[in-house]
Each structure stands twice: as C-alpha cells, then as structure tokens.
Scaffold this motif. Structure first.
Motif, mmCIF file in Angstrom:
data_model
loop_
_atom_site.group_PDB
_atom_site.id
_atom_site.type_symbol
_atom_site.label_atom_id
_atom_site.label_comp_id
_atom_site.label_asym_id
_atom_site.label_seq_id
_atom_site.Cartn_x
_atom_site.Cartn_y
_atom_site.Cartn_z
ATOM 1 N N LYS A 34 0.093 22.138 -9.962
ATOM 2 C CA LYS A 34 0.995 21.225 -10.655
ATOM 3 C C LYS A 34 1.281 21.720 -12.084
ATOM 4 O O LYS A 34 2.409 21.648 -12.581
ATOM 5 C CB LYS A 34 0.332 19.840 -10.700
ATOM 6 C CG LYS A 34 1.292 18.664 -10.758
ATOM 7 C CD LYS A 34 0.501 17.381 -10.556
ATOM 8 C CE LYS A 34 1.324 16.185 -10.992
ATOM 9 N NZ LYS A 34 0.588 14.940 -10.824
ATOM 10 N N ASN A 35 0.241 22.221 -12.739
ATOM 11 C CA ASN A 35 0.368 22.711 -14.112
ATOM 12 C C ASN A 35 1.284 23.935 -14.184
ATOM 13 O O ASN A 35 2.127 24.047 -15.086
ATOM 14 C CB ASN A 35 -1.018 23.044 -14.683
ATOM 15 C CG ASN A 35 -0.944 23.435 -16.149
ATOM 16 O OD1 ASN A 35 -0.316 22.762 -16.968
ATOM 17 N ND2 ASN A 35 -1.567 24.544 -16.496
ATOM 18 N N LYS A 46 4.783 22.777 -13.702
ATOM 19 C CA LYS A 46 5.229 22.082 -14.918
ATOM 20 C C LYS A 46 5.724 23.086 -15.967
ATOM 21 O O LYS A 46 6.786 22.911 -16.560
ATOM 22 C CB LYS A 46 4.077 21.239 -15.481
ATOM 23 C CG LYS A 46 4.452 20.423 -16.724
ATOM 24 C CD LYS A 46 3.229 19.839 -17.420
ATOM 25 C CE LYS A 46 2.618 20.889 -18.340
ATOM 26 N NZ LYS A 46 1.471 20.381 -19.104
ATOM 27 N N HIS A 47 4.942 24.139 -16.192
ATOM 28 C CA HIS A 47 5.327 25.153 -17.185
ATOM 29 C C HIS A 47 6.627 25.858 -16.797
ATOM 30 O O HIS A 47 7.502 26.086 -17.645
ATOM 31 C CB HIS A 47 4.202 26.178 -17.361
ATOM 32 C CG HIS A 47 3.132 25.724 -18.301
ATOM 33 N ND1 HIS A 47 3.269 25.796 -19.664
ATOM 34 C CD2 HIS A 47 1.911 25.170 -18.077
ATOM 35 C CE1 HIS A 47 2.176 25.308 -20.246
ATOM 36 N NE2 HIS A 47 1.334 24.924 -19.296
ATOM 37 N N LYS A 107 9.054 24.749 -14.848
ATOM 38 C CA LYS A 107 10.188 23.813 -14.942
ATOM 39 C C LYS A 107 10.548 23.526 -16.399
ATOM 40 O O LYS A 107 11.719 23.437 -16.758
ATOM 41 C CB LYS A 107 9.862 22.509 -14.200
ATOM 42 C CG LYS A 107 9.908 22.685 -12.684
ATOM 43 C CD LYS A 107 9.794 21.357 -11.967
ATOM 44 C CE LYS A 107 10.147 21.533 -10.484
ATOM 45 N NZ LYS A 107 9.769 20.340 -9.698
ATOM 46 N N GLN A 108 9.528 23.373 -17.208
ATOM 47 C CA GLN A 108 9.697 23.139 -18.645
ATOM 48 C C GLN A 108 10.590 24.224 -19.274
ATOM 49 O O GLN A 108 11.382 23.953 -20.167
ATOM 50 C CB GLN A 108 8.300 23.252 -19.281
ATOM 51 C CG GLN A 108 8.024 22.361 -20.456
ATOM 52 C CD GLN A 108 6.519 22.484 -20.804
ATOM 53 O OE1 GLN A 108 5.975 23.578 -20.860
ATOM 54 N NE2 GLN A 108 5.871 21.354 -21.011
#
Length: 307
Positions: free
Chosen positions: A216-217, A220-221, A223-224
């Motif tokens: 997930k992390n 997240k990075h 997509k960010q």
C-alpha cells in the motif's frame, strides 16, 4: 532533474558464464554447460548495442579484462551510479568476484567523451562488514521526485540505503519483495527485477510485495508522484518483464527490455507502455539464462554534466 538519459556505460563481456558466487541468492540463474556461452553473450551484447545506437542512444562501450575473471561484468549498474551533480557512487558487492568489476579507468573514458566528474562517493568499505547495496540493482531511483525504492535483501542493506539517501538527498521507500522458490517465499535478489521507474509510469510486480501495508505504501508513493502503475504478475517477472529501462533516443523515448520480457507482456500492458514511449527489445537469452539479469542490468545510465 532528469529521470532518463541518452547515454549509457556498457561493459562488453570477455569471461561470461554462470557466476557460482551469485547463484546462492539469484534464483533466475541456470548453468548451461556449453563452451560457446561467452561467445553467444558477446553476440547478444553487440546486437543490443547496435539497436540502441540505431535509435540515437549513445553508448560508451568498455572492454572487460579476461585476466580478472569477472563473469558478471556485463552488469555494471550494480557497482556504479552517475549523477547530475557530477558525483559518482561506488557500491559494495555481495560476491567477492564481482568486486573486481569496479574499474576506475572506465571513468577516464567518460571524461574523454566529454563528461565532468566532481567527486566519487565510495561505499565499498561496507564489504568488510558483509554489508551490501548493489547500486541501481538494489535501488530504483525516481530522480525527479528524489525517492529511492528498495526491496531489502542480502544485497540491499537498510542502513546503507539510508546512508546513501542522506548523502544524495533521496527519500527511502523500503519494502520486502519475494518470489516462490521450491514452494517457499524467498527475497528477490535485486529490486530492479520486479520494478522499473519511467518518467510517467512504473512497471512493478506488486504480487511480490507480500506485506499488504508495504504494498500500500509503495502504491501511495507512486500515485502521489503521478506515476501510472503498470502491474506485472510474478510469472511475467520471471520472464524479466520488470527488468526494463526508459532511455532517450535522438527523437523518441524508448522502454528497453529483452525479447523474452517483451513476449511476456500482454496486449493491455503493451498498449499502456506505448502511450508513453516505444518499446525497444533485443534477444538476450544466453545473458538472461546464465547471468540471471537482463536488459536493465546491462546499462549504467550516465547523468554526469558535460565538461
């Protein structure tokens, strides 16, 4: 900062074979008992370089020394990385016979080609403590967003990764990535087998990140930072579909991979990649089978400034 370059340092093999010292944790390697292994690897290398040059990618090709007996010298991205500020990083290598691949005279050839070297940051003393970080094999650098993605393994030490990130001003994104070997989950030896970072997208084997929180992390990075995520399966990873590199040709950008990786992709993945750049692939069968590495491992990107 640039994510991709048009110049690559590549090392032509002279003693290529399956490296018994790396096979202990590189589960992609196979031993081919064939006296023509090195000759075939040279042919694949030469054809690959020719294809890169034909689209305007600059290659600084250096010759290995046969007396050094360095079977993996064809994979220079593990021991060196070149940066836009003129810095070079030298990395500690897991296999003792790979440490001889670090040949500083190659840098003179880069200077002859007009590149400027300011400083060498040397992490190789870590070998004395059996601590390793194998360059852009261990770390996938998002140079624009200054993040270093790293799957921790016997060849990627977390503390040394953090030291690199402090020195070069990257944010570490740390996780573990595994593959199934004889029914057991074992660490993937290099992050660049399961992940590739391009300007606008990332190719990644999310299935190899067993820990849901870590997965997930990573997502997240990515997509960010506005990266389109192109997911590949573990089976595709075993065809080296994660071992790719985006480069700049004279007129277009290319995602460079082996013929085997290209054949392993499905139509949807290919069309997602081709939205952003063209695919350039080359047959690297002998190099992949014996070396356990593919196209990306053969290219050390040169980001050094011009003198």
């Amino acid at each position: 900062m640039k994510q991709i370059t048009n110049t690559l340092l590549m090392v032509r093999p002279v003693a290529f074979r399956m490296n018994e010292q790396t096979a202990v944790n590189n589960y992609f390697q196979e031993d081919i008992q064939n006296s023509d292994v090195n000759k075939k690897a040279q042919e694949e290398f030469d054809e690959f370089v020719k294809k890169l040059n034909s689209v305007g990618v600059q290659t600084v090709v250096v010759d290995d020394i046969v007396e050094d007996d360095t079977p993996d010298s064809i994979f220079p991205n593990n021991w060196v990385s070149f940066h836009e500020d003129g810095n070079i990083a030298l990395y500690p290598m897991f296999a003792p016979n790979r440490r001889k691949e670090r040949r500083l005279e190659y840098f003179a050839q880069l200077e002859d080609a007009g590149f400027k070297i300011n400083n060498i940051v040397d992490y190789t003393a870590a070998e004395e403590d059996d601590v390793f970080l194998e360059g852009t094999g261990s770390m996938i650098l998002d140079r624009v967003n200054q993040k270093a993605y790293c799957a921790i393994s016997p060849r990627a030490d977390e503390d040394l990764l953090i030291e690199f990130c402090e020195d070069f001003e990257f944010t570490p994104v740390i996780f573990t990535a595994n593959q199934s070997v004889d029914g057991k989950r074992k660490p993937i030896y290099h992050t660049n087998v399961m992940m590739c970072m391009a300007e606008e997208f990332a190719v990644i084997c999310l299935d190899s990140i067993d820990n849901a929180k870590e997965r997930k992390n990573v997502i997240k990075h990515l997509k960010q930072d506005g990266k389109e995520i192109i997911a590949i399966s573990e089976a595709q990873m075993h065809e080296f579909a994660g071992n790719m590199l985006q480069v700049q040709g004279s007129e277009k950008k290319y995602l460079v991979m082996s013929a085997r990786a290209h054949a392993g992709l499905n139509k949807d993945q290919i069309s997602k990649i081709e939205k952003h750049c063209e695919i350039l692939s080359s047959d690297l069968h002998m190099i992949e089978t014996c070396g356990g590495g593919s196209a990306r491992c053969m290219m050390a990107e040169v980001f050094l400034p011009k003198a």
